[in-house]
Design a protein around this motif. Structure first.
Motif, PDB file in Angstrom:
ATOM      1  N   ALA A   1       0.832  -1.212   0.000  1.00  0.00           N
ATOM      2  CA  ALA A   1       0.000   0.000   0.000  1.00  0.00           C
ATOM      3  C   ALA A   1       0.864   1.259   0.000  1.00  0.00           C
ATOM      4  O   ALA A   1       0.572   2.246  -0.692  1.00  0.00           O
ATOM      5  CB  ALA A   1      -0.918  -0.016   1.217  1.00  0.00           C
TER       6      ALA A   1
ATOM      7  N   ARG B   1       2.421   1.713  -3.517  1.00  0.00           N
ATOM      8  CA  ARG B   1       1.483   2.152  -4.544  1.00  0.00           C
ATOM      9  C   ARG B   1       0.949   3.574  -4.288  1.00  0.00           C
ATOM     10  O   ARG B   1       0.491   4.225  -5.221  1.00  0.00           O
ATOM     11  CB  ARG B   1       0.310   1.151  -4.612  1.00  0.00           C
ATOM     12  CG  ARG B   1       0.735  -0.210  -5.162  1.00  0.00           C
ATOM     13  CD  ARG B   1      -0.472  -1.114  -5.266  1.00  0.00           C
ATOM     14  NE  ARG B   1      -0.110  -2.405  -5.873  1.00  0.00           N
ATOM     15  CZ  ARG B   1      -0.974  -3.392  -6.097  1.00  0.00           C
ATOM     16  NH1 ARG B   1      -2.260  -3.252  -5.738  1.00  0.00           N
ATOM     17  NH2 ARG B   1      -0.566  -4.535  -6.657  1.00  0.00           N
ATOM     18  N   ASN B   2       1.021   4.052  -3.099  1.00  0.00           N
ATOM     19  CA  ASN B   2       0.530   5.408  -2.772  1.00  0.00           C
ATOM     20  C   ASN B   2       1.637   6.225  -2.066  1.00  0.00           C
ATOM     21  O   ASN B   2       1.570   6.486  -0.851  1.00  0.00           O
ATOM     22  CB  ASN B   2      -0.693   5.315  -1.863  1.00  0.00           C
ATOM     23  CG  ASN B   2      -1.845   4.552  -2.525  1.00  0.00           C
ATOM     24  OD1 ASN B   2      -2.441   5.025  -3.468  1.00  0.00           O
ATOM     25  ND2 ASN B   2      -2.115   3.346  -2.008  1.00  0.00           N
TER      26      ASN B   2
END
Length: 391
Positions: free
Chosen positions: A20, A23-24
């Motif tokens: 997570a 990806r961000n």
């Protein structure tokens, strides 16, 4: 079973969190660097007139000095109480008397000789007049008349000699009284009471009490700062002589004296490339010292041998720039702040560096701003925040 499942769950949670975050990713906004200008003190350039002062140092010496000598020989009969080292005597004051007895006797003898010669001269002239009358009546011969004329000439010569001897005896008697030739300070006495002195023997050393001189060296360049004719021969006139202020410490106090630069010596010292100048000071007549005042402008007589500092008043320069000496950087540069508040190095033409000020003749213009702050790290073109200072 718990030992197997619990570690698998922890690893799976960590993996999910890492995926997570990858990806961000978090983004950081860029911002411009804020430059804070340095605050500096500046002065505005202006043209003004400057009175030059030339400083030097030297020792006080006597303007007049005399080795007092005896004009006649004899034993010392009397010595003035003032005839001691440091004593003050006025002009024509009696200092030493030589025994007068021999000279009074010589005067009496010459007086008697003068009276005798006068009588002989008068008698011979009367005899000559009588023989001339007889010669007119042919009662006296020509040879008798010539002998009478010869006796008159001889007696006249003897009378002149007697007069000269009498006047010399009078003069010798007067010279037994040795007097001061001017107002003086006694440096030392060289005879004692009863001592026999010979003619021309020194009896004491005197220094003039009315004025003293200070011999101070000046660099050749410094002569250009003075308002005097460099080709002057002899002493400068009272109107052309520059005024001088002398200061020195005596008895734990600072005193000042006023004088004038009256003469420049002809030769140049080859070792120091300087010339010697003579400053003359009239000694004050009265002392108005203020005790326990620290520094005083009242003057005592300037002591001979005292080391003093001299400030010579020079010529006045018009339309010149005067700034604090601290503005000078790299020997001949200043920092100029322009209209955009940016600071730049600028070369200047220096006329004279003084103890506190610098006199500038070129390189900067009236109205420009010059940095006077003692900043160390300076970059040409750096932005500053000027604060105008009044000097």
């Amino acid at each position: 079973m718990k030992r197997i499942i619990l570690p698998i769950l922890i690893l799976g949670g960590c993996f999910s969190a890492a995926v997570a975050l990858i990806r961000n990713p978090a983004s950081v906004e860029e911002s411009a660097l804020e430059v804070i200008p340095v605050t500096v003190r500046v002065v505005e350039v202006s043209l003004q007139s400057a009175e030059l002062v030339v400083g030097s140092q030297g020792k006080v010496q006597a303007a007049q000095s005399a080795s007092l000598s005896a004009s006649v020989a004899g034993p010392v009969a009397w010595i003035s109480p003032s005839m001691e080292s440091g004593g003050y005597v006025e002009a024509d004051q009696s200092l030493i008397q030589i025994d007068r007895a021999d000279y009074e006797t010589a005067l009496a003898r010459t007086r008697a000789s003068l009276q005798q010669a006068t009588a002989e001269a008068q008698f011979s002239e009367q005899e000559l007049g009588r023989l001339r009358e007889l010669a007119e009546e042919r009662l006296a011969s020509e040879s008798q008349l010539q002998d009478a004329e010869r006796r008159v000439e001889v007696n006249r010569a003897q009378l002149a000699n007697a007069k000269a001897s009498f006047e010399q005896a009078q003069l010798d008697l007067e010279r037994t009284d040795i007097r001061s030739p001017f107002n003086a300070i006694i440096d030392r006495r060289e005879v004692e009471l009863g001592q026999y002195v010979n003619r021309a023997q020194s009896v004491g050393i005197l220094y003039g009490a009315d004025e003293v001189e200070v011999r101070v060296p000046l660099a050749i360049r410094q002569l250009g700062y003075l308002d005097i004719p460099l080709g002057q021969r002899g002493e400068l006139g009272s109107e052309r002589a520059p005024k001088v202020t002398l200061t020195g410490y005596y008895g734990g106090q600072e005193y000042s004296w006023n004088g004038k630069l009256v003469r420049i010596e002809a030769s140049i010292d080859p070792n120091s490339n300087t010339v010697q100048t003579i400053i003359r000071v009239q000694q004050p007549e009265a002392v108005n010292d203020v005790p326990n005042s620290g520094i005083t402008t009242s003057s005592i007589p300037l002591p001979i041998g005292l080391f003093v500092h001299a400030e010579i008043k020079g010529r006045t320069i018009e339309d010149i720039i005067s700034l604090p000496r601290s503005v000078i950087r790299n020997n001949n540069q200043v920092l100029v702040v322009d209209a955009e508040n940016k600071m730049h190095f600028r070369e200047i033409e220096i006329f004279r560096l003084e103890e506190q000020q610098v006199l500038i003749t070129g390189g900067i213009q009236p109205g420009e701003k010059i940095c006077v702050s003692p900043i160390q790290a300076v970059v040409d073109g750096m932005a500053v925040q000027p604060v105008i200072e009044v000097i």
